[in-house]
Design an enzyme around this catalytic site. Structure first.
Site, short mmCIF file in Angstrom:
data_model
loop_
_atom_site.label_atom_id
_atom_site.label_comp_id
_atom_site.label_asym_id
_atom_site.label_seq_id
_atom_site.Cartn_x
_atom_site.Cartn_y
_atom_site.Cartn_z
N GLU A 41 -37.04 -8.52 5.77
CA GLU A 41 -36.40 -9.73 6.24
C GLU A 41 -36.40 -9.81 7.76
O GLU A 41 -36.51 -8.80 8.46
CB GLU A 41 -34.97 -9.82 5.71
CG GLU A 41 -34.06 -8.69 6.11
CD GLU A 41 -32.71 -8.79 5.40
OE1 GLU A 41 -31.84 -9.50 5.94
OE2 GLU A 41 -32.54 -8.18 4.33
N CYS B 198 -34.84 -11.42 15.35
CA CYS B 198 -34.44 -10.07 14.96
C CYS B 198 -35.38 -9.64 13.85
O CYS B 198 -35.44 -10.29 12.80
CB CYS B 198 -32.99 -10.06 14.50
SG CYS B 198 -32.40 -8.43 14.02
N CYS C 202 -34.26 1.88 4.85
CA CYS C 202 -33.83 2.78 5.93
C CYS C 202 -33.23 4.03 5.29
O CYS C 202 -32.61 3.96 4.23
CB CYS C 202 -32.79 2.09 6.81
SG CYS C 202 -32.24 3.07 8.23
N CYS D 95 -26.04 4.73 7.19
CA CYS D 95 -24.80 4.22 7.77
C CYS D 95 -24.02 3.45 6.70
O CYS D 95 -24.56 2.58 6.02
CB CYS D 95 -25.10 3.31 8.96
SG CYS D 95 -26.03 4.14 10.27
N CYS E 207 -23.83 -0.54 6.45
CA CYS E 207 -25.08 -1.29 6.60
C CYS E 207 -25.79 -1.45 5.26
O CYS E 207 -26.01 -0.47 4.54
CB CYS E 207 -25.99 -0.57 7.59
SG CYS E 207 -27.56 -1.42 7.86
N GLU F 139 -34.71 1.98 11.10
CA GLU F 139 -34.40 2.65 12.36
C GLU F 139 -35.68 2.71 13.19
O GLU F 139 -36.62 3.44 12.85
CB GLU F 139 -33.86 4.06 12.09
CG GLU F 139 -33.88 5.01 13.26
CD GLU F 139 -33.16 4.52 14.50
OE1 GLU F 139 -33.80 4.46 15.57
OE2 GLU F 139 -31.96 4.18 14.40
N LEU G 285 -23.03 2.86 18.30
CA LEU G 285 -22.06 3.93 18.50
C LEU G 285 -20.95 3.88 17.44
O LEU G 285 -20.77 4.81 16.66
CB LEU G 285 -21.46 3.85 19.90
CG LEU G 285 -20.60 5.04 20.32
CD1 LEU G 285 -21.43 6.32 20.41
CD2 LEU G 285 -19.90 4.77 21.65
N CYS H 251 -28.23 -7.73 8.99
CA CYS H 251 -29.48 -7.09 8.55
C CYS H 251 -29.30 -6.40 7.20
O CYS H 251 -28.33 -5.71 6.94
CB CYS H 251 -29.98 -6.10 9.60
SG CYS H 251 -28.87 -4.74 9.97
#
Length: 347
Positions: free
Chosen positions: A93, A106, A113, A117, A120, A161, A216, A334
């Site tokens: 996407e 973007c 991935c 995380c 996400c 990533e 972060l 995302c």
């Protein structure tokens, strides 16, 4: 033998490729120009080459393309979200957003991935594969052709990533920046990473002045480890030291991405520690209201907490902004839209 992805090659690589097959190097420049001025094409459409040359290229090479699987238009703003179909039937996407200064895209750098995380959606089905440089470039070109626009700014912040697909991303940067290609200024490109420290140093040595953006999300290692498994390998101090090195090498300010989660990282002690660890880093903090997903049972911070967090940080003279939420009604964050599709949650 697999064919060479011609639109995954930089200008210099295409020159060398043409020379290696017995042609003049300038033919590589012709090929590069044709591909990028037409925002992709088929080899048979390259009219500057004879039919014999086209056949020769088709025997050993190919030009990779992608298709628009679905497009979703926000009713809240002019954001467009795309599901793209790759040649191997994988889905990725991309998003394009309109701002006062122009259009920002973007894009994804991987199918899925592996970073894990917790907040996400991109990572919930794991990593399928890396994207090729051509597949990243094609996201830009496909959105431009579909909307008849010029994309001014590029953010590598979609699924994946970027530093886990380092070589392909580096090629993408060189291709999209080339003045004979899309001619995007490096200063108009942002790369977002969860903090793969060795690759930050490696990227710094390239001295490519893109903006490095660090996800972060907590100033405390023990909290960050619960949200981002990469923290088990690289501590915050290590990441920030790499950021200082990158900033010194490129003369670029670092962006610190900070997703605000109620009761987790929006407390006064978080503000104090964040101020402490960022005191000697040339940086800007981008506060991000959490986009909830069903696999993560935490809530976004309240609007009042977000404003208080910003106000307290501003007292320390660290530049801080709150990210404008774009395309909220079309799963703008995302990974959300792709995940809904592949898990059959869509209508």
């Amino acid at each position: 033998m697999s064919k060479i992805e011609l639109n995954s090659l930089t200008l210099e690589e295409l020159k060398e490729f043409m020379y290696s097959i017995g042609e003049e190097k300038y033919r590589g420049e012709q090929l590069f120009n044709y591909i990028h001025s037409n925002k992709g094409c088929d080899i048979s459409e390259i009219t500057v080459f004879s039919k014999k040359m086209q056949d020769k290229l088709q025997d050993i090479g190919k030009i990779n393309n992608l298709e628009i699987f679905k497009r979703f238009d926000s009713k809240l703003d002019n954001t467009k979200k795309y599901l793209f179909l790759l040649e191997d039937n994988n889905i990725i996407e991309g998003v394009v957003m309109e701002y006062e200064h122009g259009w920002t895209a973007c894009i994804s750098t991987q199918v899925g991935c592996k970073m894990g995380c917790v907040f996400c959606a991109s990572t919930k089905n794991g990593l399928i594969r890396n994207l090729l440089p051509s597949e990243m470039v094609n996201q830009i070109y496909t959105m431009e052709k579909d909307l008849n626009i010029r994309i001014n700014n590029i953010v590598l912040m979609g699924s994946g990533e970027p530093l886990d697909n380092y070589e392909n991303v580096l090629k993408f940067l060189r291709i999209i920046h080339d003045e004979k290609g899309h001619n995007t200024s490096y200063r108009n490109i942002t790369l977002s990473t969860c903090g793969i420290v060795p690759k930050i140093y490696e990227l710094a040595e390239e001295k490519i002045p893109i903006t490095l953006s660090i996800s972060l999300h907590s100033p405390f290692d023990e909290i960050r480890r619960k949200m981002m498994p990469i923290s088990n390998k690289y501590f915050i101090d290590d990441i920030l030291e790499a950021c200082r090195y990158y900033s010194n090498k490129t003369n670029r300010r670092i962006t610190i991405e900070y997703t605000l989660i109620e009761g987790v990282n929006d407390r006064i002690k978080d503000i104090l520690q964040l101020t402490n660890i960022l005191s000697n880093l040339n940086c800007h903090i981008n506060l991000i209201p959490l986009n909830p997903i069903k696999e993560f049972d935490k809530n976004r911070s309240s609007n009042s907490s977000i404003m208080q967090f910003k106000d307290e940080l501003m007292k320390t003279n660290i530049p801080v902004t709150i990210r404008r939420e774009m395309g909220k009604d079309i799963d703008g964050a995302c990974g959300q839209l792709r995940r809904r599709y592949i898990t059959k949650d869509t209508n």
